[in-house]
Design an enzyme around this catalytic site. Structure first.
Site, PDB file in Angstrom:
ATOM      1  N   PHE A  71       0.861  -1.188   0.000  1.00 37.96           N
ATOM      2  CA  PHE A  71       0.000   0.000   0.000  1.00 37.96           C
ATOM      3  C   PHE A  71       0.890   1.229   0.000  1.00 37.96           C
ATOM      4  O   PHE A  71       1.733   1.392   0.887  1.00 37.96           O
ATOM      5  CB  PHE A  71      -0.935   0.036   1.218  1.00 37.96           C
ATOM      6  CG  PHE A  71      -1.894   1.198   1.137  1.00 37.96           C
ATOM      7  CD1 PHE A  71      -2.985   1.166   0.283  1.00 37.96           C
ATOM      8  CD2 PHE A  71      -1.671   2.354   1.869  1.00 37.96           C
ATOM      9  CE1 PHE A  71      -3.850   2.251   0.166  1.00 37.96           C
ATOM     10  CE2 PHE A  71      -2.527   3.443   1.761  1.00 37.96           C
ATOM     11  CZ  PHE A  71      -3.616   3.395   0.911  1.00 37.96           C
TER      12      PHE A  71
ATOM     13  N   ASP B  96       9.337   2.310   1.618  1.00 38.12           N
ATOM     14  CA  ASP B  96       8.200   3.090   2.085  1.00 38.12           C
ATOM     15  C   ASP B  96       8.042   2.811   3.582  1.00 38.12           C
ATOM     16  O   ASP B  96       7.529   1.763   3.984  1.00 38.12           O
ATOM     17  CB  ASP B  96       6.941   2.671   1.306  1.00 38.12           C
ATOM     18  CG  ASP B  96       5.679   3.389   1.798  1.00 38.12           C
ATOM     19  OD1 ASP B  96       5.701   3.978   2.890  1.00 38.12           O
ATOM     20  OD2 ASP B  96       4.661   3.330   1.080  1.00 38.12           O
TER      21      ASP B  96
ATOM     22  N   LYS C 168       2.806   9.869   8.321  1.00 39.94           N
ATOM     23  CA  LYS C 168       2.060   9.432   9.505  1.00 39.94           C
ATOM     24  C   LYS C 168       2.546  10.129  10.776  1.00 39.94           C
ATOM     25  O   LYS C 168       2.223  11.276  11.000  1.00 39.94           O
ATOM     26  CB  LYS C 168       2.091   7.897   9.629  1.00 39.94           C
ATOM     27  CG  LYS C 168       1.209   7.230   8.560  1.00 39.94           C
ATOM     28  CD  LYS C 168       0.774   5.866   8.972  1.00 39.94           C
ATOM     29  CE  LYS C 168      -0.047   5.154   7.942  1.00 39.94           C
ATOM     30  NZ  LYS C 168      -1.463   5.466   7.966  1.00 39.94           N
TER      31      LYS C 168
HETATM   32  C1  PLP Z   1       3.038   2.208   3.873  1.00 38.82           C
HETATM   33  C2  PLP Z   1       2.145   3.339   3.511  1.00 38.82           C
HETATM   34  N1  PLP Z   1       2.487   4.155   2.494  1.00 38.82           N
HETATM   35  C3  PLP Z   1       1.728   5.199   2.147  1.00 38.82           C
HETATM   36  C4  PLP Z   1       0.561   5.489   2.802  1.00 38.82           C
HETATM   37  C5  PLP Z   1      -0.285   6.659   2.369  1.00 38.82           C
HETATM   38  O1  PLP Z   1      -0.184   7.655   3.315  1.00 38.82           O
HETATM   39  P1  PLP Z   1      -1.234   8.899   3.286  1.00 38.82           P
HETATM   40  O2  PLP Z   1      -2.555   8.356   3.690  1.00 38.82           O
HETATM   41  O3  PLP Z   1      -0.656   9.855   4.299  1.00 38.82           O
HETATM   42  O4  PLP Z   1      -1.215   9.452   1.922  1.00 38.82           O
HETATM   43  C6  PLP Z   1       0.164   4.676   3.867  1.00 38.82           C
HETATM   44  C7  PLP Z   1      -1.103   4.935   4.578  1.00 38.82           C
HETATM   45  O5  PLP Z   1      -1.656   4.112   5.254  1.00 38.82           O
HETATM   46  C8  PLP Z   1       0.969   3.573   4.239  1.00 38.82           C
HETATM   47  O6  PLP Z   1       0.635   2.763   5.231  1.00 38.82           O
END
Ligand code: PLP
Length: 420
Positions: A138, A223, A252
């Protein structure tokens, strides 16, 4: 305003993109939050891994108060001290030399995708733009980041996706090697998959990806939007795996609850971004960075070792439940990023926990996801375990005369209401 009115107005005026629980939260302190009716909850969701220091951590609150009276926002046309302090801390604590600031995880990943493409074109020519990502990943909700996210449920209705992504199974090095071709420019991976069900790879997986990237001259992107900022008991999850990436994304809990995102990179890759390559109006503004500096300073060695201890304790207690209930398929995670997989849909359990004053999350339909603040105490974990044990016991007894639901059958909790 009363809860029911707020919910009515929300349904009327706010885009219908969330399945919300029927409570309105008005206050938070540490692990606890309260709703508009005065009911208290233990928060094991932390705003989905945002409030790593708990709600309204005093150092973060103080830093925000101070900054808000000085300077809230200025454009990136000018220098500000909070932004520099934040970048200095991030580069000191990580492999990286340079930071690009934005406002969210998706934006940080957008920046990473753009930098990987730009670097590759600068060094190897026009036709090198493909990025390999993993099933159950994700990476966000923008068009580029849903395209990077290898889960069909996020794609439906938004096609055509951005081209240039190749998907392979997580934790499978030969599968990565198989799809590399002359167009490949990078590999992008969460060190531990969060949204995809809390999936921890083998110890040597990330090192293996690192070696592949070295030998094929690809960029490695981690990520760490969910795993970063102490969530796993190390400041960054990659520290567990004896390797490091070329690019890393954070968001986050980076701003202690204030929206901020960051893309970190080594100097060599970073040099492909020049004035005009990329930008963000709000990215790294003084308020967000002042909060972020305070949050980063507060996540010290003690918080990290406490997180690891509590994570081990929580995992042990959940594993004991697994020994007791055959419908628990697995308990997995690192630090305070823990998943418990059931063999039936878990949404009824999150609803039941809410009724009993515990906020927990469910992902991939059957995985209960626990992301409590890193400052949680053992006795607070015990309270949730007692509640889960009681709920599971009732499910077990209810189903003793019938086989437990399995596959995609919907398990109905409603028959238990009134008993639990
Ligand atoms: C691993 C990861 N990358 C990216 C995101 C996307 O982050 P945002 O909701 O701040 O755009 C999330 C959100 O849950 C995530 O868990």
């Amino acid at each position: 305003m009363k809860r029911d009115k707020i919910i009515e107005l929300s349904n009327k005026c706010i885009a219908n993109t969330y399945n919300r629980y029927p409570i309105t939260l008005v206050k938070g302190r540490g692990l606890k939050v309260w709703d508009s009716e005065g009911k208290e909850y233990y928060d094991f969701v932390s705003g989905i891994g945002v409030n790593n220091l708990g709600h309204c951590h005093p150092q973060v609150v103080e830093a925000i108060k101070k900054q808000v009276g000085e300077l809230i926002h200025t454009s990136n046309l000018y220098y500000t001290l909070p932004q520099v302090e934040m970048a200095k801390l991030l580069t000191k604590k990580s492999f990286a030399d340079k930071v690009f600031f934005c406002n969210s995880g998706a934006e940080a990943n957008e920046a990473a995708i753009k930098l990987a493409r730009k670097y590759s074109k600068d060094h190897y020519g026009e036709d090198r733009y493909e990025i390999i990502t993993m099933y159950q990943s994700f990476h966000g909700r923008t068009i580029a980041t849903i395209s990077a996210t290898a889960q069909e449920r996020f794609h439906k209705g938004f096609e055509p996706l951005l081209s240039g992504f190749r998907y392979v199974p997580f934790n499978d090095l030969p599968a990565v090697e198989k799809v590399i071709n002359s167009r490949t420019c990078a590999i992008m991976v969460e060190p531990i998959q969060g949204e995809g069900g809390i999936n921890v790879p083998d110890k040597d997986y990330l090192k293996g990806l690192r070696e592949i990237c070295f030998s094929k001259r690809l960029l490695l992107i981690f990520d760490e939007v969910q795993t970063g900022m102490g969530r796993t008991g190390k400041f960054f999850a990659y520290e567990y795996f004896g390797t490091s990436p070329d690019i890393m994304t954070l968001s986050k809990s980076l701003g202690g609850g204030i929206a901020i995102g960051a893309m970190l990179s080594r100097e060599e890759a970073a040099s492909s971004f020049t004035p005009g390559s990329h930008a963000s109006t709000f990215g790294g503004n003084p308020l967000a960075c002042a909060a972020g500096v305070a949050a980063m300073k507060a996540i010290d060695k003690n918080v990290l070792s406490h997180c690891k201890r509590m994570g081990d304790y929580f995992t042990r207690r959940l594993k004991k439940l697994k020994d007791k209930y055959s419908f628990i398929m697995s308990v997995r995670g690192t630090g305070l990023m823990i998943g418990l997989e059931l063999n039936f849909p878990a949404s009824g359990i999150t609803e039941e926990c809410l009724k009993r004053g515990f906020l927990i999350n469910c992902t991939m339909e059957r995985v209960l996801r626990f992301l409590p603040p890193l400052i949680i105490k053992a006795k607070e974990i015990d309270k949730l375990i007692v509640v889960l044990d009681d709920i599971f016991e009732k499910i077990k007894n209810k189903d003793s005369s019938h086989p437990l639901p399995s596959g995609s059958e919907k398990f109905s909790f409603s028959s238990l209401r009134g008993h639990v």
